[in-house]
Design an enzyme around this catalytic site. Sequence first.
Site, PDB file in Angstrom:
ATOM      1  N   GLU A   1       1.040  -0.742   0.317  1.00 54.52           N
ATOM      2  CA  GLU A   1       0.206  -0.078   0.110  1.00 54.52           C
ATOM      3  C   GLU A   1       0.762   1.093   0.403  1.00 54.52           C
ATOM      4  O   GLU A   1       1.133   1.453   1.134  1.00 54.52           O
ATOM      5  CB  GLU A   1      -0.877   0.045   1.076  1.00 54.52           C
ATOM      6  CG  GLU A   1      -1.574   1.469   1.458  1.00 54.52           C
ATOM      7  CD  GLU A   1      -2.152   1.421   2.659  1.00 54.52           C
ATOM      8  OE1 GLU A   1      -1.852   0.404   3.505  1.00 54.52           O
ATOM      9  OE2 GLU A   1      -2.991   2.251   3.398  1.00 54.52           O
TER      10      GLU A   1
ATOM     11  N   ASP B   1      -3.875  -1.016   9.803  1.00 55.24           N
ATOM     12  CA  ASP B   1      -5.230   0.032  10.751  1.00 55.24           C
ATOM     13  C   ASP B   1      -6.497  -0.109   9.815  1.00 55.24           C
ATOM     14  O   ASP B   1      -6.469  -1.139   9.292  1.00 55.24           O
ATOM     15  CB  ASP B   1      -4.430   1.245  10.954  1.00 55.24           C
ATOM     16  CG  ASP B   1      -4.391   1.635   9.677  1.00 55.24           C
ATOM     17  OD1 ASP B   1      -4.591   0.559   8.070  1.00 55.24           O
ATOM     18  OD2 ASP B   1      -3.854   2.809   9.224  1.00 55.24           O
TER      19      ASP B   1
ATOM     20  N   ASP C   1      -1.631  -1.192   5.534  1.00 52.02           N
ATOM     21  CA  ASP C   1      -0.735  -1.280   6.868  1.00 52.02           C
ATOM     22  C   ASP C   1      -1.518  -1.676   8.305  1.00 52.02           C
ATOM     23  O   ASP C   1      -2.669  -2.033   7.349  1.00 52.02           O
ATOM     24  CB  ASP C   1      -1.372   0.233   7.354  1.00 52.02           C
ATOM     25  CG  ASP C   1      -0.785   1.082   6.343  1.00 52.02           C
ATOM     26  OD1 ASP C   1      -0.896   2.331   6.035  1.00 52.02           O
ATOM     27  OD2 ASP C   1       0.303   0.951   5.926  1.00 52.02           O
TER      28      ASP C   1
ATOM     29  N   ASP D   1      -8.062   1.271   7.677  1.00 51.98           N
ATOM     30  CA  ASP D   1      -7.891   1.569   5.903  1.00 51.98           C
ATOM     31  C   ASP D   1      -7.267   0.722   5.592  1.00 51.98           C
ATOM     32  O   ASP D   1      -7.725   0.023   4.354  1.00 51.98           O
ATOM     33  CB  ASP D   1      -6.865   2.751   5.628  1.00 51.98           C
ATOM     34  CG  ASP D   1      -8.072   4.071   5.864  1.00 51.98           C
ATOM     35  OD1 ASP D   1      -9.214   3.672   5.493  1.00 51.98           O
ATOM     36  OD2 ASP D   1      -7.832   5.369   6.103  1.00 51.98           O
TER      37      ASP D   1
END
Length: 662
Positions: A437, A515, A513, A517
């Site tokens: 990403e 998290d 990531d 997102d």
Amino acid sequence: MPDTPSNATPTPGAYAESSIRVLKGLEPVRQRPGMYTRTDNPLHVVQEVLDNAADEALAGYGKRIRLTLHRDGSVSVEDEGRGIPHGLHPEEQAPVLELVFTRLHAGGKFDKGSGGAYSFSGGLHGVGVSVSNALASRLEVSSYRAGQVARMVFADGAVLEPLSLQAAPAGARKQGTTVRLWPDPKYFDTAALPLAELQHLLRSKAVLLPGLSVSLIQEASGETLHWQYQGGLRDYLLQSLPAEPLIPLFEGSGYADAGHESFAEGEGAAWAVAFTEEGATLRESYVNLIPTSAGGTHDSGLRDGLYQAVKGFIELHALLPKGVRLLPEDVYARASYVLSAKVLDPQFQGQIKERLNSRDALRLVGSVLRPALELWLNQHVAHGKKLAELVIRAAQNRQKAAQKVEKRKGSGVAVLPGKLTDCESRELARNELFLVEGDSAGGSAKMGRDKECQAVLPLRGKVLNTWEVERERLYANTEIHDIAVAIGVDPHGLADQADLSGLRYGKVCILADADVDGAHIQVLLLTLFLRHFPRLVEAGHVYVARPPLYRVDVPARGKKPAAKAYALDEGELEAILDKCAKDGLARDKCSISRFKGLGEMNAEQLWDTTLNPDTRRLLPVQLGALDWLQTEARIGQLMGKGEAAARRALMERAGDAVAVDF
């Protein structure tokens, strides 16, 4: 109009103080059993009781364990250990016997080292037999200790008959524990125990503890099985090998002494290794008598030790032909082994302890096995040369296969995407592609990767939701076009005869990531692969990498240097801080950093936590309890544009099971 009092009864659908429910005691286990144990059958809840008995034998108490399968479906385990203490706990003011079976995170195995009741044990989380009790309709325990027998009975996890004490009857064993439990069928897909797995588990206890007598009694058939191995690992491996070893068995052990700089006294491993020219290989590993069917860092340590020792022998005797390069899999491919590691504070992945994650175990096992094998090979040069021939032949065959693949791809017309940083190797089994990403994270991945076999393709932003995109229009999207060209496989459907001969990487890894997102990007990429590259998923080529969310900087403590630890989530973060507190280091002395994204990691951190095959967390993407059609229906419900009503119903029904990361 006055405000509604906070203690008023909420109207249906309202969200008020009384809406918050606190699960107490064993209620979390009974509500979410899959978080604590396997739910396909009750073997693991029985294993927790058996592991406690084995831990007593490991600590040097008792030489006999007996497991009985009763006609009524219950299972009992008897040992000759010290017996569970039954007096009042000094702080809780409740019988210890009751705490052990009714409280999560209550046990005698947290305090390691010379001051604790167990120097080495499989118990770590303190939820073992309390989970067994929670998922049993009835559990009876008798503890023989100091001339008395203490007895308690539980039903559905709660005390049914309180603690009773009486003098041990004449002829009864002086010490030990007997646990009989009735697994509750409503928590398992089937109430039947898998007999073959149970027998293997019992046999392994006898293998790992030479001289320990282990029995299985089946009341229904009247059959009794008995295992006892005086020769330990060697006898077991020789009896189980499907083919004759090429050279004599290599066996040994090594343990740290009291003055060791890096490891605690008694930490180390015992092993038996055999090399065969044909047939299936046998590989079994254990940590403190716990079977680790998914391997872990101790297996990686054994693999590294074998490779370094054999490679050193070949180089010392100048046996390697020109142009041949040895790799770890050349040595490992024909190795069968049984490995038993002893680790003071083992860190397992998940409650069922199938994989060891302790990073130090890699160095621990490698550091004791490598010098022992180097010495053995140089004392038995003829056997060493035979092994070298086998390993070199494997390397030559691997290189020939790679050359064939390279020629087949040389005539291709597709131009690889410019953003792709490719690897040097052309060996499908070794090569890995990381779909990363963002350009920032892609830069760290490019610098931290293994250039030999790891490729990186940065993705810009969030990938298109392709669930309802027609296959012919996929290449119109630049990101999806680059992914397809990089992996060398055209989009296809489940019913198609997909051509995987052009596949360029054995592992296609989604790296986003840690998290919310990042989770969204993971879902979009998984949707792409499940919908348009299902044969890659079916063949086991798609993986999800799990980078850490937190970094903990632990300051130096006496002779121990400063260290860094990484946690995937809040649970692992708390475990790291708890361990520091037990080591005498205040929690507030540790510096905690939360990664906002992969781009914040430098190359070394990204390699150590996410790219290094020996220390990373890499999850294979595969079907779960649902088949392909059911999985497609579920993903369609989650990703389809016309399924908003179904998604809302799903969130209303199961939304409370999701932890939201703000």
